[in-house]
Scaffold this motif. Structure first.
Motif, PDB file in Angstrom:
ATOM      1  N   GLY A 192       0.821  -1.202   0.000  1.00  0.00           N
ATOM      2  CA  GLY A 192       0.000   0.000   0.000  1.00  0.00           C
ATOM      3  C   GLY A 192       0.851   1.245   0.000  1.00  0.00           C
ATOM      4  N   TYR A 193       0.190   2.389   0.228  1.00  0.00           N
ATOM      5  CA  TYR A 193       0.873   3.678   0.141  1.00  0.00           C
ATOM      6  C   TYR A 193       0.416   4.587   1.275  1.00  0.00           C
ATOM      7  CZ  TYR A 193       1.691   1.894  -4.557  1.00  0.00           C
ATOM      8  OH  TYR A 193       2.045   1.104  -5.619  1.00  0.00           O
ATOM      9  N   THR A 194       1.335   5.440   1.721  1.00  0.00           N
ATOM     10  CA  THR A 194       1.018   6.460   2.703  1.00  0.00           C
ATOM     11  C   THR A 194       1.800   7.722   2.345  1.00  0.00           C
ATOM     12  OG1 THR A 194       0.844   6.923   5.089  1.00  0.00           O
ATOM     13  CG2 THR A 194       2.806   5.721   4.352  1.00  0.00           C
ATOM     14  N   ILE A 195       1.790   8.708   3.227  1.00  0.00           N
ATOM     15  CA  ILE A 195       2.492   9.966   2.996  1.00  0.00           C
ATOM     16  C   ILE A 195       3.708  10.023   3.911  1.00  0.00           C
ATOM     17  CG2 ILE A 195       2.321  12.495   3.085  1.00  0.00           C
ATOM     18  CD1 ILE A 195      -0.711  12.173   2.732  1.00  0.00           C
ATOM     19  N   GLY A 196       4.827  10.512   3.385  1.00  0.00           N
ATOM     20  CA  GLY A 196       6.023  10.679   4.188  1.00  0.00           C
ATOM     21  C   GLY A 196       6.547  12.097   4.141  1.00  0.00           C
ATOM     22  N   ASN A 197       7.089  12.552   5.268  1.00  0.00           N
ATOM     23  CA  ASN A 197       7.806  13.825   5.324  1.00  0.00           C
ATOM     24  C   ASN A 197       9.246  13.510   5.697  1.00  0.00           C
ATOM     25  OD1 ASN A 197       8.910  16.352   5.814  1.00  0.00           O
ATOM     26  ND2 ASN A 197       7.101  17.147   6.838  1.00  0.00           N
ATOM     27  N   ASP A 198      10.130  13.608   4.721  1.00  0.00           N
ATOM     28  CA  ASP A 198      11.550  13.285   4.882  1.00  0.00           C
ATOM     29  C   ASP A 198      12.300  14.590   5.139  1.00  0.00           C
ATOM     30  OD1 ASP A 198      14.173  12.432   4.672  1.00  0.00           O
ATOM     31  OD2 ASP A 198      14.116  12.237   2.486  1.00  0.00           O
ATOM     32  N   MET A 199      12.354  14.986   6.414  1.00  0.00           N
ATOM     33  CA  MET A 199      12.986  16.260   6.764  1.00  0.00           C
ATOM     34  C   MET A 199      14.467  16.269   6.373  1.00  0.00           C
ATOM     35  SD  MET A 199      10.724  18.267   8.239  1.00  0.00           S
ATOM     36  CE  MET A 199      11.639  19.324   9.360  1.00  0.00           C
ATOM     37  N   SER A 200      14.950  17.465   5.996  1.00  0.00           N
ATOM     38  CA  SER A 200      16.311  17.547   5.467  1.00  0.00           C
ATOM     39  C   SER A 200      16.982  18.849   5.855  1.00  0.00           C
ATOM     40  CB  SER A 200      16.268  17.436   3.937  1.00  0.00           C
ATOM     41  OG  SER A 200      17.565  17.428   3.393  1.00  0.00           O
ATOM     42  N   SER A 201      18.262  18.749   6.253  1.00  0.00           N
ATOM     43  CA  SER A 201      19.095  19.935   6.459  1.00  0.00           C
ATOM     44  C   SER A 201      19.864  20.217   5.177  1.00  0.00           C
ATOM     45  CB  SER A 201      20.078  19.715   7.616  1.00  0.00           C
ATOM     46  OG  SER A 201      21.070  20.736   7.590  1.00  0.00           O
ATOM     47  N   ARG A 202      19.431  21.238   4.453  1.00  0.00           N
ATOM     48  CA  ARG A 202      20.096  21.569   3.199  1.00  0.00           C
ATOM     49  C   ARG A 202      21.487  22.169   3.450  1.00  0.00           C
ATOM     50  NH1 ARG A 202      16.280  24.394  -1.174  1.00  0.00           N
ATOM     51  NH2 ARG A 202      18.086  23.788  -2.434  1.00  0.00           N
ATOM     52  N   ALA A 223      22.455  15.052   7.628  1.00  0.00           N
ATOM     53  CA  ALA A 223      21.410  15.937   7.110  1.00  0.00           C
ATOM     54  C   ALA A 223      20.044  15.278   7.156  1.00  0.00           C
ATOM     55  CB  ALA A 223      21.741  16.349   5.676  1.00  0.00           C
ATOM     56  N   LYS A 224      20.032  13.951   7.156  1.00  0.00           N
ATOM     57  CA  LYS A 224      18.783  13.216   7.027  1.00  0.00           C
ATOM     58  C   LYS A 224      18.369  12.433   8.271  1.00  0.00           C
ATOM     59  CE  LYS A 224      17.576  13.880   2.654  1.00  0.00           C
ATOM     60  NZ  LYS A 224      16.222  14.384   2.277  1.00  0.00           N
ATOM     61  N   VAL A 225      19.304  11.990   9.070  1.00  0.00           N
ATOM     62  CA  VAL A 225      18.994  11.098  10.193  1.00  0.00           C
ATOM     63  C   VAL A 225      19.335  11.789  11.504  1.00  0.00           C
ATOM     64  CG1 VAL A 225      19.343   8.828  11.203  1.00  0.00           C
ATOM     65  CG2 VAL A 225      19.526   9.120   8.719  1.00  0.00           C
ATOM     66  N   TYR A 226      18.305  12.137  12.244  1.00  0.00           N
ATOM     67  CA  TYR A 226      18.476  12.775  13.549  1.00  0.00           C
ATOM     68  C   TYR A 226      17.146  12.650  14.293  1.00  0.00           C
ATOM     69  CZ  TYR A 226      16.302  16.647  10.988  1.00  0.00           C
ATOM     70  OH  TYR A 226      15.450  17.407  10.227  1.00  0.00           O
ATOM     71  N   ASN A 227      17.053  13.177  15.484  1.00  0.00           N
ATOM     72  CA  ASN A 227      15.832  13.052  16.271  1.00  0.00           C
ATOM     73  C   ASN A 227      14.651  13.716  15.565  1.00  0.00           C
ATOM     74  OD1 ASN A 227      17.306  11.783  18.292  1.00  0.00           O
ATOM     75  ND2 ASN A 227      17.666  13.673  19.421  1.00  0.00           N
ATOM     76  N   LYS A 228      13.533  13.011  15.511  1.00  0.00           N
ATOM     77  CA  LYS A 228      12.282  13.529  14.933  1.00  0.00           C
ATOM     78  C   LYS A 228      12.469  13.988  13.488  1.00  0.00           C
ATOM     79  CE  LYS A 228      10.459  14.928  19.430  1.00  0.00           C
ATOM     80  NZ  LYS A 228       9.834  15.994  20.253  1.00  0.00           N
ATOM     81  N   SER A 229      13.168  13.176  12.699  1.00  0.00           N
ATOM     82  CA  SER A 229      13.535  13.606  11.340  1.00  0.00           C
ATOM     83  C   SER A 229      12.588  13.119  10.258  1.00  0.00           C
ATOM     84  CB  SER A 229      14.958  13.127  11.012  1.00  0.00           C
ATOM     85  OG  SER A 229      15.024  11.710  11.027  1.00  0.00           O
ATOM     86  N   PHE A 230      11.530  12.361  10.612  1.00  0.00           N
ATOM     87  CA  PHE A 230      10.573  11.987   9.568  1.00  0.00           C
ATOM     88  C   PHE A 230       9.238  11.615  10.196  1.00  0.00           C
ATOM     89  CE2 PHE A 230      12.244   7.839  10.748  1.00  0.00           C
ATOM     90  CZ  PHE A 230      11.165   6.976  10.606  1.00  0.00           C
ATOM     91  N   SER A 231       8.204  11.719   9.382  1.00  0.00           N
ATOM     92  CA  SER A 231       6.867  11.319   9.822  1.00  0.00           C
ATOM     93  C   SER A 231       6.190  10.529   8.718  1.00  0.00           C
ATOM     94  CB  SER A 231       6.020  12.539  10.196  1.00  0.00           C
ATOM     95  OG  SER A 231       5.854  13.394   9.085  1.00  0.00           O
ATOM     96  N   LEU A 232       5.216   9.698   9.121  1.00  0.00           N
ATOM     97  CA  LEU A 232       4.431   8.890   8.195  1.00  0.00           C
ATOM     98  C   LEU A 232       2.963   8.935   8.606  1.00  0.00           C
ATOM     99  CD1 LEU A 232       6.681   5.683   8.001  1.00  0.00           C
ATOM    100  CD2 LEU A 232       6.441   7.414   6.208  1.00  0.00           C
ATOM    101  N   GLY A 233       2.067   8.923   7.627  1.00  0.00           N
ATOM    102  CA  GLY A 233       0.638   8.873   7.940  1.00  0.00           C
ATOM    103  C   GLY A 233      -0.162   9.688   6.939  1.00  0.00           C
ATOM    104  N   PRO A 234      -1.419   9.988   7.224  1.00  0.00           N
ATOM    105  CA  PRO A 234      -2.140   9.551   8.425  1.00  0.00           C
ATOM    106  C   PRO A 234      -2.755   8.160   8.291  1.00  0.00           C
ATOM    107  CG  PRO A 234      -3.565  10.931   7.107  1.00  0.00           C
ATOM    108  CD  PRO A 234      -2.234  10.889   6.391  1.00  0.00           C
ATOM    109  N   CYS A 235      -2.752   7.610   7.062  1.00  0.00           N
ATOM    110  CA  CYS A 235      -3.408   6.326   6.822  1.00  0.00           C
ATOM    111  C   CYS A 235      -2.628   5.565   5.764  1.00  0.00           C
ATOM    112  CB  CYS A 235      -4.854   6.536   6.360  1.00  0.00           C
ATOM    113  SG  CYS A 235      -4.997   7.391   4.765  1.00  0.00           S
ATOM    114  N   ILE A 236      -3.036   4.330   5.537  1.00  0.00           N
ATOM    115  CA  ILE A 236      -2.518   3.542   4.421  1.00  0.00           C
ATOM    116  C   ILE A 236      -3.667   3.267   3.469  1.00  0.00           C
ATOM    117  CG2 ILE A 236      -1.637   1.274   3.721  1.00  0.00           C
ATOM    118  CD1 ILE A 236       0.015   1.222   6.270  1.00  0.00           C
TER     119      ILE A 236
END
Length: 291
Positions: free
Chosen positions: A160-170, A183-196
């Motif tokens: 299935g599919y959901t929405i992702g927010n891949d936070m980034s330090s440019r 730049a990509k991996v740190y505390n609270k660095s991504f979210s997924l949801g709200p559904c599949i």
């Protein structure tokens, strides 16, 4: 159908999650913990998740609720053991990353190469859910959200599919491409949801409108849109590359890159509200904090 994971309280300190499915204005409790459990049960029955749930609904064996679900009770719809992300999958992303970097040819080579850029983003423990806080690094001065179609992979198959927010330090990645993990991996660095949404519901993942909106003190400071039709590599190709010589755990997610890049003079601030909408899926909203 849209599958959500809902938090249910036992006591003030104890809770459990349950998978629900929306059907028009009502929802049904499926008696399962998450979408992965549903997918595996349905597969064992020789049915897709949607067909399996339709059968349960028609048999009238599911509790039905007419009330709307409180947003604060919605969790990420799956707890993946691994989350991966693809980069430079859109031409706009390539151009912007070239502009931020002292080594722009690196990104042009990735965009035109046969092998895509795929990197490890985190585990379920690092994931933030809908309406939870997302972080910007305190050692970065230029930070952006990345609105992405996320592919849910169960036992190596697209489920299935959901929405992702891949936070980034440019600023960090722009300083040196080898700093990408920081730049990509740190505390609270991504979210997924709200559904599949199951793959039956989205027959063509390469034809979905994507929108990004950023609100600051109740004013919209950035809006943008794109389409997954603009991706150089489709989701099937990316999932195939991800699994080359790389066995995934039972539950994994791959974020597929962004085609919406805020201008170079824009950076996220604490308190900003980021909302990502993808056609046929919904809207993922998070508040920005400093980490």
């Amino acid at each position: 159908m849209k599958y959500y994971r809902k938090q249910n309280s036992i006591t003030n300190d104890e809770w459990y999650s349950s998978l629900i499915v929306l059907n028009e204005k009502s929802y049904y409790e499926l008696g399962l913990g998450d979408f992965s459990e549903l997918y595996l049960i349905a597969k064992e029955s020789g049915l897709s998740p949607d067909k399996y749930v339709e059968k349960l609904i028609s048999s009238k064996n599911l509790p039905r609720f007419e009330d709307e679900v409180e947003e604060s009770l919605i969790l990420s719809p799956i707890f993946p053991q691994e989350v991966w992300a693809a980069g430079v999958t859109y031409s706009d992303s390539m151009r912007e990353r070239q502009a931020e970097s002292d080594t722009p040819d690196v990104y042009a080579k990735v965009y035109s190469a046969d092998r895509p850029e795929i990197f490890f983003k985190g585990t379920g423990e690092r994931m933030q859910g809908p309406n939870e806080e997302l972080g910007i690094r305190e050692d970065s001065g230029w930070d952006v959200p990345e609105s992405e179609l996320a592919v849910v992979i169960i036992n190596g198959e697209i489920a299935g599919y959901t929405i992702g927010n891949d936070m980034s330090s440019r600023s960090i990645e722009g300083e040196n491409p080898l700093y990408l993990p920081q730049a990509k991996v740190y505390n609270k660095s991504f979210s997924l949801g709200p559904c599949i949404v199951s793959k039956d519901e989205i027959e063509d993942p390469q034809n979905l409108k994507v929108e990004l909106s950023i609100t600051r003190k109740e004013n919209i400071v950035f809006q943008g849109e794109s389409s997954t039709s603009e991706m150089k590599r489709n989701v099937y190709e990316l999932v195939e590359w991800l699994q080359k010589s790389n066995d995934l755990p039972q539950d994994a997610v791959l974020m597929t890159g962004t085609g919406i890049i805020p201008p170079q003079d824009f950076t996220l601030n604490e308190g900003d509200i980021v909302s990502i909408s993808i056609e046929k899926i919904g809207t993922l909203t998070n508040k920005i904090v400093l980490v």
